[in-house]
Structures are given as C-alpha cells and as structure tokens.
Design a protein around this motif. Structure first.
Motif, mmCIF file in Angstrom:
data_model
loop_
_atom_site.group_PDB
_atom_site.id
_atom_site.type_symbol
_atom_site.label_atom_id
_atom_site.label_comp_id
_atom_site.label_asym_id
_atom_site.label_seq_id
_atom_site.Cartn_x
_atom_site.Cartn_y
_atom_site.Cartn_z
ATOM 1 N N GLY A 61 0.779 -1.218 0.000
ATOM 2 C CA GLY A 61 0.000 0.000 0.000
ATOM 3 C C GLY A 61 0.816 1.277 0.000
ATOM 4 O O GLY A 61 0.261 2.366 0.032
ATOM 5 N N LEU A 62 2.140 1.165 -0.076
ATOM 6 C CA LEU A 62 2.990 2.352 -0.053
ATOM 7 C C LEU A 62 3.526 2.601 -1.454
ATOM 8 O O LEU A 62 4.276 1.788 -1.994
ATOM 9 N N ASP A 63 3.094 3.696 -2.059
ATOM 10 C CA ASP A 63 3.590 4.074 -3.382
ATOM 11 C C ASP A 63 4.859 4.887 -3.207
ATOM 12 O O ASP A 63 4.878 5.885 -2.479
ATOM 13 N N THR A 64 5.929 4.449 -3.884
ATOM 14 C CA THR A 64 7.185 5.193 -3.856
ATOM 15 C C THR A 64 7.703 5.336 -5.281
ATOM 16 O O THR A 64 7.333 4.571 -6.168
ATOM 17 N N TRP A 65 8.544 6.345 -5.487
ATOM 18 C CA TRP A 65 9.151 6.585 -6.786
ATOM 19 C C TRP A 65 10.659 6.503 -6.644
ATOM 20 O O TRP A 65 11.241 7.057 -5.709
ATOM 21 N N ASP A 66 11.280 5.808 -7.577
ATOM 22 C CA ASP A 66 12.727 5.681 -7.605
ATOM 23 C C ASP A 66 13.300 7.036 -8.046
ATOM 24 O O ASP A 66 12.989 7.529 -9.133
ATOM 25 N N ARG A 67 14.126 7.617 -7.217
ATOM 26 C CA ARG A 67 14.707 8.932 -7.491
ATOM 27 C C ARG A 67 15.493 8.927 -8.800
ATOM 28 O O ARG A 67 15.424 9.883 -9.579
ATOM 29 N N LEU A 68 16.222 7.843 -9.080
ATOM 30 C CA LEU A 68 17.014 7.779 -10.308
ATOM 31 C C LEU A 68 16.126 7.650 -11.546
ATOM 32 O O LEU A 68 16.456 8.165 -12.612
ATOM 33 N N ALA A 69 14.979 6.968 -11.410
ATOM 34 C CA ALA A 69 14.026 6.885 -12.528
ATOM 35 C C ALA A 69 13.434 8.267 -12.813
ATOM 36 O O ALA A 69 13.203 8.622 -13.975
ATOM 37 N N LEU A 70 13.199 9.051 -11.763
ATOM 38 C CA LEU A 70 12.726 10.423 -11.954
ATOM 39 C C LEU A 70 13.792 11.248 -12.673
ATOM 40 O O LEU A 70 13.477 12.039 -13.562
ATOM 41 N N ASP A 71 15.059 11.052 -12.294
ATOM 42 C CA ASP A 71 16.155 11.755 -12.973
ATOM 43 C C ASP A 71 16.210 11.376 -14.451
ATOM 44 O O ASP A 71 16.364 12.254 -15.319
ATOM 45 N N ASP A 72 16.091 10.078 -14.750
ATOM 46 C CA ASP A 72 16.117 9.628 -16.139
ATOM 47 C C ASP A 72 15.014 10.283 -16.948
ATOM 48 O O ASP A 72 15.230 10.765 -18.057
ATOM 49 N N ARG A 73 13.801 10.298 -16.391
ATOM 50 C CA ARG A 73 12.665 10.876 -17.115
ATOM 51 C C ARG A 73 12.849 12.387 -17.286
ATOM 52 O O ARG A 73 12.551 12.939 -18.334
ATOM 53 N N ALA A 74 13.396 13.052 -16.266
ATOM 54 C CA ALA A 74 13.635 14.493 -16.365
ATOM 55 C C ALA A 74 14.656 14.785 -17.467
ATOM 56 O O ALA A 74 14.517 15.774 -18.200
ATOM 57 N N ASP A 75 15.671 13.930 -17.615
ATOM 58 C CA ASP A 75 16.652 14.106 -18.690
ATOM 59 C C ASP A 75 15.993 13.999 -20.056
ATOM 60 O O ASP A 75 16.322 14.748 -20.977
ATOM 61 N N ILE A 76 15.041 13.083 -20.194
ATOM 62 C CA ILE A 76 14.336 12.908 -21.465
ATOM 63 C C ILE A 76 13.431 14.102 -21.737
ATOM 64 O O ILE A 76 13.434 14.668 -22.829
ATOM 65 N N VAL A 77 12.662 14.520 -20.729
ATOM 66 C CA VAL A 77 11.724 15.635 -20.889
ATOM 67 C C VAL A 77 12.471 16.924 -21.220
ATOM 68 O O VAL A 77 12.027 17.715 -22.046
ATOM 69 N N SER A 78 13.632 17.122 -20.594
ATOM 70 C CA SER A 78 14.385 18.355 -20.813
ATOM 71 C C SER A 78 15.193 18.331 -22.107
ATOM 72 O O SER A 78 15.765 19.337 -22.489
ATOM 73 N N GLY A 79 15.258 17.172 -22.764
ATOM 74 C CA GLY A 79 15.997 17.069 -24.008
ATOM 75 C C GLY A 79 17.471 16.766 -23.825
ATOM 76 O O GLY A 79 18.237 16.815 -24.779
ATOM 77 N N ARG A 80 17.892 16.450 -22.616
ATOM 78 C CA ARG A 80 19.307 16.134 -22.380
ATOM 79 C C ARG A 80 19.701 14.808 -23.008
ATOM 80 O O ARG A 80 20.860 14.584 -23.295
ATOM 81 N N ARG A 81 18.734 13.902 -23.193
ATOM 82 C CA ARG A 81 19.010 12.637 -23.861
ATOM 83 C C ARG A 81 17.709 12.058 -24.390
ATOM 84 O O ARG A 81 16.626 12.464 -23.995
ATOM 85 N N GLU A 82 17.867 11.076 -25.305
ATOM 86 C CA GLU A 82 16.695 10.421 -25.888
ATOM 87 C C GLU A 82 16.270 9.257 -25.006
ATOM 88 O O GLU A 82 17.068 8.708 -24.248
ATOM 89 N N ALA A 83 15.018 8.868 -25.145
ATOM 90 C CA ALA A 83 14.493 7.736 -24.379
ATOM 91 C C ALA A 83 15.163 6.452 -24.831
ATOM 92 O O ALA A 83 15.417 6.245 -26.016
ATOM 93 N N LEU A 84 15.455 5.596 -23.890
ATOM 94 C CA LEU A 84 16.019 4.291 -24.198
ATOM 95 C C LEU A 84 14.881 3.316 -24.477
ATOM 96 O O LEU A 84 13.804 3.430 -23.912
ATOM 97 N N PRO A 85 15.101 2.326 -25.341
ATOM 98 C CA PRO A 85 14.053 1.341 -25.602
ATOM 99 C C PRO A 85 13.727 0.550 -24.337
ATOM 100 O O PRO A 85 14.584 0.338 -23.487
#
Length: 123
Positions: A61-85
């Motif tokens: 019942g505890l929802d948590t987010w992986d901090r590094l996964a958030l960093d990866d997604r932020a890099d993609i959203v900001s255009g710093r890198r492309e999404a990996l398959p």
C-alpha cells in the motif's frame, strides 16, 4: 502508546545525512524533488510524464518513486538525452528502422533522375 493524535502519526526524523537523499521517495517527496505540488505530480504521473510508482510495504500500500528513474525521465523531458528502448526487441526494431531509413536515403541519393513528365497538351 499511539493515541491517534497528529504527533503520534508523524514520521521519525531521518538518520541519513543531509547530503544523502533516499533512493525511494514518497509522493510528497517525489513531488518536491521534481518541483511541483503533490496534486500536480499525481496528475503528471497519470499523464505519463513521470514513471509509475513502485508499490512497497507489507501489504503493497505504499507508493514510492525511484529517485534515479525520476532523474532519467527528467533528462528525457528536458531534451538532455533520448528515451532508451524498453526491451531488447524494441531496441532491435528501432535499429532495423534506422538502418532501413539510412539505406533508403543512400538509394535515393545515388539514383539518376528519370525523364521529366511532359505537361498535358491543349486540345
């Protein structure tokens, strides 16, 4: 003994040094980490901006987010890198599509232009 008061429901202070962020973040922490309110963060997760939560806890019942996964997604959203398959099959499909596009561009560059079509004659 817990009495249901706000004081008994607060979390204990972190024993981590301030320079060491926890790896998994609760919703309010994840929202603060990416710079939005918890409600906006929930909406953005639902829209696919951020990765889904990792369910944890004894009853899941505890929802948590992986901090590094958030960093990866932020890099993609900001255009710093492309999404990996997501998978090896997706990576292979993407590589095949890129190779086909390159081959098609090479063929188009080496082909000689054919005869120009004649304009229709007036009757």
């Amino acid at each position: 003994m817990p009495d249901g008061s706000l004081a008994s429901r607060t979390r204990r202070p972190s024993s981590l040094p301030l320079s060491l962020a926890p790896r998994f973040l609760r919703r309010d922490q994840a929202a603060e980490y990416v710079g939005v309110s918890p409600d906006v963060f929930t909406w953005e997760v639902a829209q696919g901006w951020w990765p889904p939560p990792v369910r944890r806890g004894a009853k899941g019942g505890l929802d948590t987010w992986d901090r590094l996964a958030l960093d990866d997604r932020a890099d993609i959203v900001s255009g710093r890198r492309e999404a990996l398959p997501e998978s090896a099959a997706e990576a292979a499909q993407q590589a095949a599509a890129e190779a086909a596009a390159i081959e098609g561009a090479k063929r188009a560059a080496t082909q000689r232009p054919g005869p120009k079509p004649r304009p229709p004659q007036a009757r």
